[in-house]
Motif scaffolding. Structure first.
Motif, PDB file in Angstrom:
ATOM      1  N   GLY A  92      -0.598  -1.595   9.864  1.00 32.87           N
ATOM      2  CA  GLY A  92      -0.139  -0.828  11.124  1.00 32.87           C
ATOM      3  C   GLY A  92       0.378  -1.932  12.120  1.00 32.87           C
ATOM      4  O   GLY A  92       1.371  -1.660  12.787  1.00 32.87           O
ATOM      5  N   ASP A 187       2.091   4.953  19.045  1.00 35.81           N
ATOM      6  CA  ASP A 187       1.377   4.759  17.933  1.00 35.81           C
ATOM      7  C   ASP A 187       0.527   5.923  17.680  1.00 35.81           C
ATOM      8  O   ASP A 187      -0.277   6.204  18.580  1.00 35.81           O
ATOM      9  CB  ASP A 187       0.419   3.627  18.357  1.00 35.81           C
ATOM     10  CG  ASP A 187      -0.235   3.115  17.121  1.00 35.81           C
ATOM     11  OD1 ASP A 187      -0.855   3.884  16.609  1.00 35.81           O
ATOM     12  OD2 ASP A 187      -1.225   2.006  17.379  1.00 35.81           O
ATOM     13  N   THR A 211      -3.732   2.381   7.036  1.00 34.63           N
ATOM     14  CA  THR A 211      -4.770   1.831   6.752  1.00 34.63           C
ATOM     15  C   THR A 211      -6.063   2.799   6.842  1.00 34.63           C
ATOM     16  O   THR A 211      -7.075   2.545   6.286  1.00 34.63           O
ATOM     17  CB  THR A 211      -4.928   0.432   7.536  1.00 34.63           C
ATOM     18  OG1 THR A 211      -3.775  -0.446   7.546  1.00 34.63           O
ATOM     19  CG2 THR A 211      -6.147  -0.186   7.386  1.00 34.63           C
ATOM     20  N   LYS A 212      -5.728   3.572   7.802  1.00 30.10           N
ATOM     21  CA  LYS A 212      -6.952   4.676   8.139  1.00 30.10           C
ATOM     22  C   LYS A 212      -7.110   5.754   7.338  1.00 30.10           C
ATOM     23  O   LYS A 212      -7.078   5.610   6.191  1.00 30.10           O
ATOM     24  CB  LYS A 212      -6.895   4.913   9.564  1.00 30.10           C
ATOM     25  CG  LYS A 212      -6.121   3.948  10.642  1.00 30.10           C
ATOM     26  CD  LYS A 212      -7.227   2.863  10.676  1.00 30.10           C
ATOM     27  CE  LYS A 212      -6.622   1.949  11.669  1.00 30.10           C
ATOM     28  NZ  LYS A 212      -7.110   0.576  11.609  1.00 30.10           N
TER      29      LYS A 212
HETATM   30  C1  LIG Z   1      -4.353   2.556  17.095  1.00 28.62           C
HETATM   31  C2  LIG Z   1      -4.124   1.756  15.846  1.00 28.62           C
HETATM   32  N1  LIG Z   1      -2.865   1.274  15.696  1.00 28.62           N
HETATM   33  C3  LIG Z   1      -2.614   0.062  14.838  1.00 28.62           C
HETATM   34  C4  LIG Z   1      -3.597  -0.400  14.155  1.00 28.62           C
HETATM   35  C5  LIG Z   1      -3.126  -1.579  13.285  1.00 28.62           C
HETATM   36  O1  LIG Z   1      -3.275  -1.187  12.041  1.00 28.62           O
HETATM   37  P1  LIG Z   1      -3.744  -2.377  10.934  1.00 28.62           P
HETATM   38  O2  LIG Z   1      -5.284  -2.535  10.994  1.00 28.62           O
HETATM   39  O3  LIG Z   1      -3.286  -1.487   9.625  1.00 28.62           O
HETATM   40  O4  LIG Z   1      -2.934  -3.181  11.225  1.00 28.62           O
HETATM   41  C6  LIG Z   1      -4.995  -0.234  14.443  1.00 28.62           C
HETATM   42  C7  LIG Z   1      -6.275  -0.546  13.732  1.00 28.62           C
HETATM   43  O5  LIG Z   1      -7.062  -0.710  14.183  1.00 28.62           O
HETATM   44  C8  LIG Z   1      -5.431   0.854  15.354  1.00 28.62           C
HETATM   45  O6  LIG Z   1      -6.604   1.199  15.739  1.00 28.62           O
END
Ligand SMILES: Cc1ncc(COP(=O)(O)O)c(C=O)c1O
Length: 394
Positions: A92, A187, A211-212
């Motif tokens: 992310g 985001d 990733t979530k």
């Molecule tokens: C709101 C939000 N955006 C982006 C990310 C980044 O994602 P990644 O962990 O895949 O880099 C996160 C990660 O915790 C997040 O909480």
């Protein structure tokens, strides 16, 4: 199936072992998505090699620009979010980074909300100090703090913020951005492509940390950027290629397996999280529950207007007289909630945040803990929270 492009005359077993079986296997059809891996993509002849165009998404040229597996996932994600184009990235944060790098040049201004994901803020600060990008902040709760100047190129939105749970007025921001010809990147990881129609409400670029919830097993890192505008997509795709940010087809396949049921998980976890949030609101040690879908909670009116669901990620603020050591002990005493970053998997998580160190004008005085509600039984999770809360009295 063809064994070799020019397979006549192969005499040795060794060469037969090395030469690939190209093309489909006649008579085999499966419901499973195939994992098509590649660095080298082979061309049928020199003429097709010379005609190759990696920018054409109907063609395959090299592993980095996609295989049928990665493109299958990209198509589904674009469809899911109501967009037209999708770029996949190794996390992310890589998606956040690609948007900023592709669209900003020295002298351009980016407006970030004060509730933005911390690494996104750090990245923008890095671009400011190293590459002369102008960085300013706005308060997502105050439209009057959104000042657009002539050099403003990008308006960043995160709604809700993934710790503060503060919601922004996306339609109002969208309207303002259109008036000034400024792009909005959101985001939208909390809404996960399910709970907020980002393009209808005015966004140009939707960023997801796959990733979530989308991957769903706490074991894959991936991000996506979905757009509607072809020119914008091409600009992002160009930088994506230049930076060599490919994703593994294996990981794409894990996300593809999860996609058909992730909405069901999201919805079931939403129901569970709202029950837990409502229960927590009744507990004397808790001053405020920051869950936008909870009646009367901060941001609830905007949530009701714009959202159709909620992530199972919310924060609780303790009474101000409870010291941080006791709040840390509360987190340590939880048995079913594990301590760790990220969210979207099946296991519940808890994390304390010292908001006064992260935010300038944070309005609450008590300590904050962010909870992620997984797929465990709701009653078991409440029992776990209860036993840990009772430890606060010791
Ligand atoms: C709101 C939000 N955006 C982006 C990310 C980044 O994602 P990644 O962990 O895949 O880099 C996160 C990660 O915790 C997040 O909480």
């Amino acid at each position: 199936m063809t064994t070799s492009r020019k397979n006549q005359g192969i005499r040795t077993t060794q060469t037969r072992l090395v030469q690939p079986e190209l093309g489909p296997a006649p008579g085999f059809r499966s419901l499973a998505s195939a994992v098509e891996r590649a660095s080298t993509v082979v061309f049928s002849d020199v003429a097709s090699l010379r005609k190759r165009n990696w920018r054409n998404e109907e063609q395959y040229a090299y592993g980095l620009t996609g295989t049928p597996t990665t493109r299958r996932l990209a198509r589904k994600l674009a469809l899911l979010e109501g967009g037209k184009h999708c770029i996949l990235l190794p996390s992310g944060l890589a998606a956040i980074s690609l948007v900023m790098t592709s669209l900003l040049k020295a002298g351009d201004r980016i407006l970030l909300p004060t509730n933005a994901y911390e690494p996104a803020v750090e990245l923008a600060r890095f671009f400011q100090s190293r590459f002369g990008i102008v960085l300013d902040f706005y308060d997502p709760l105050k439209m009057e703090s959104v000042i657009i100047t002539a050099n403003t190129r990008l308006l960043w939105v995160e709604t809700p913020g993934s710790i503060s749970m503060e919601l922004a007025d996306l339609p109002a921001l969208g309207k303002l951005a259109r008036q000034h010809d400024v792009l909005i990147a959101i985001d939208a990881t909390w809404a996960a492509g399910i709970a907020l129609p980002v393009f209808e409400l005015g966004a140009d670029i939707s960023i997801q940390a796959l990733t979530k919830y989308q991957s769903g097993g706490s074991d894959v890192m991936m991000g996506s950027i979905v757009t509607r505008d072809l020119g914008l997509h091409q600009q992002l795709a160009e930088t994506h290629m230049q930076f060599g940010m490919g994703v593994s087809p294996e990981d794409c396949n894990i996300v593809l397996r999860s996609l058909p049921h992730y909405k069901l998980r999201y919805q079931a976890q939403d129901v569970s999280a709202r029950k837990i949030a409502a229960w927590l609101k009744q507990q004397p040690a808790i001053a405020t529950v920051l869950h936008p879908a909870l009646e009367g909670a901060p941001g609830n009116e905007l949530w009701q207007r714009d959202f159709s669901g909620a992530a199972s990620l919310f924060s609780i603020v303790f009474q101000p007289h409870i010291p941080q050591e006791k709040i840390d002990r509360f987190v340590d005493q939880l048995q079913l909630f594990h301590i760790g970053f990220s969210w979207g998997g099946s296991v519940s998580l808890a994390l304390p945040f010292e908001m006064d160190k992260i935010r300038n004008a944070w309005p609450y005085r008590g300590g904050l803990v962010r909870l992620y509600i997984g797929l465990e039984d709701t009653g078991d999770l409440i029992d776990d929270l209860q036993q840990a809360l009772s430890g606060l009295e010791e």
